[in-house]
Scaffold this active site. Sequence first.
Site, PDB file in Angstrom:
ATOM      1  CG  ASP A 180      14.788  -4.177  10.962  1.00  0.00           C
ATOM      2  OD1 ASP A 180      15.335  -5.050  11.662  1.00  0.00           O
ATOM      3  OD2 ASP A 180      13.578  -4.599  10.215  1.00  0.00           O
TER       4      ASP A 180
ATOM      5  CD  GLU B 176      15.123   1.276   0.908  1.00  0.00           C
ATOM      6  OE1 GLU B 176      15.734   1.913   1.847  1.00  0.00           O
ATOM      7  OE2 GLU B 176      14.250   0.332   1.418  1.00  0.00           O
TER       8      GLU B 176
ATOM      9  CG  HIS C 135       2.452  19.287  -8.121  1.00  0.00           C
ATOM     10  ND1 HIS C 135       2.139  18.442  -9.136  1.00  0.00           N
ATOM     11  CD2 HIS C 135       2.378  20.409  -8.538  1.00  0.00           C
ATOM     12  CE1 HIS C 135       1.617  18.973 -10.131  1.00  0.00           C
ATOM     13  NE2 HIS C 135       1.757  20.186  -9.724  1.00  0.00           N
TER      14      HIS C 135
ATOM     15  CB  THR D 166       9.175  -5.853   5.034  1.00  0.00           C
ATOM     16  OG1 THR D 166      10.682  -5.813   5.595  1.00  0.00           O
ATOM     17  CG2 THR D 166       8.793  -6.909   4.852  1.00  0.00           C
TER      18      THR D 166
ATOM     19  CE1 TYR E 260       9.951   5.714   0.491  1.00  0.00           C
ATOM     20  CE2 TYR E 260      12.409   5.723   0.351  1.00  0.00           C
ATOM     21  CZ  TYR E 260      11.008   6.272   0.273  1.00  0.00           C
ATOM     22  OH  TYR E 260      10.723   7.604  -0.219  1.00  0.00           O
ATOM     23  CG  ASN E 261       8.462  -2.473  -2.055  1.00  0.00           C
ATOM     24  OD1 ASN E 261       8.317  -2.317  -3.046  1.00  0.00           O
ATOM     25  ND2 ASN E 261       8.037  -3.560  -1.505  1.00  0.00           N
TER      26      ASN E 261
END
Length: 273
Positions: A63, A138, A148, A180, A182-183
């Site tokens: 992909d 995305e 953090h 399908t 990174y999300n």
Amino acid sequence: MRVGIVAQKGNSRASVLAGRIRDTLPEEVEVRLDAATAERLDREGYPVEEMDACDLVVSIGGDGTFLFAARGAGPTPILGVNLGEVGFLNGVAPDDAVETVEAVVAGSRETDTIPSREVPRLRATGDGDWSVHPALNEIVVQGPQRGHGQGLDYAVRVDDRIFTAGSGDGVLVSTATGSTAYNLSEGGPLVHPDVDAFVITEMCAAESMPPLVVPGDSEVEIRAEGPAYGYVSSDSTRERFEMPESVTIRADPEPTRIAEPSSDFFQALGKLE
């Protein structure tokens, strides 16, 4: 007719298959190999950014290779040959690649059309008068790095109405095609590729709303504040911006066109297990 071929860089199997396809097509068909593949095959090469001058682009790899090819293909249909493990974007098996490309080329020469389906892309623009290349999967707006204290403060509006605000690593907006990718790893939902929708997912937020699925014609605005700078990523490319900044994300007017046969969504889902 002109056919472009983009093979996965550093993959000898992809290069060999690209050479087989090139040698099998009729002499009347002009074949343009991407520069890296052409170098391996000792042929003339072309930048991927110029593949939009072709009538068909063949992507050979996973992909990631497909996304790379899509950056230069523009409105040209892309036929994906899957050498990866999952292959949501690549519907052709390697053993069927030569025969499938031959059939698509023959059909195009006869009918002057290539059957394809349109999939939306996302475009991000900033108040600082900048934009990034449209994304098939995305757009991500994030701080200097993940972890953090390295994120940003943000407020997310959908069609000029506030959805959420908080602090975290960033905010991800994906297409149904990209749900399908990174999300999914960020806890977002799977969305069938035929659904005209986008997904908004907060990334490692201190307090967050559940991911939100919005209509495909929505406008998403992310107001980013905090450190001196942040990044906006469009698929695999990343650009830096200075904060504070407002990033507006909407559907790009020009979709990507995937040449049939398309991948089997549910069969590919089974490979995620």
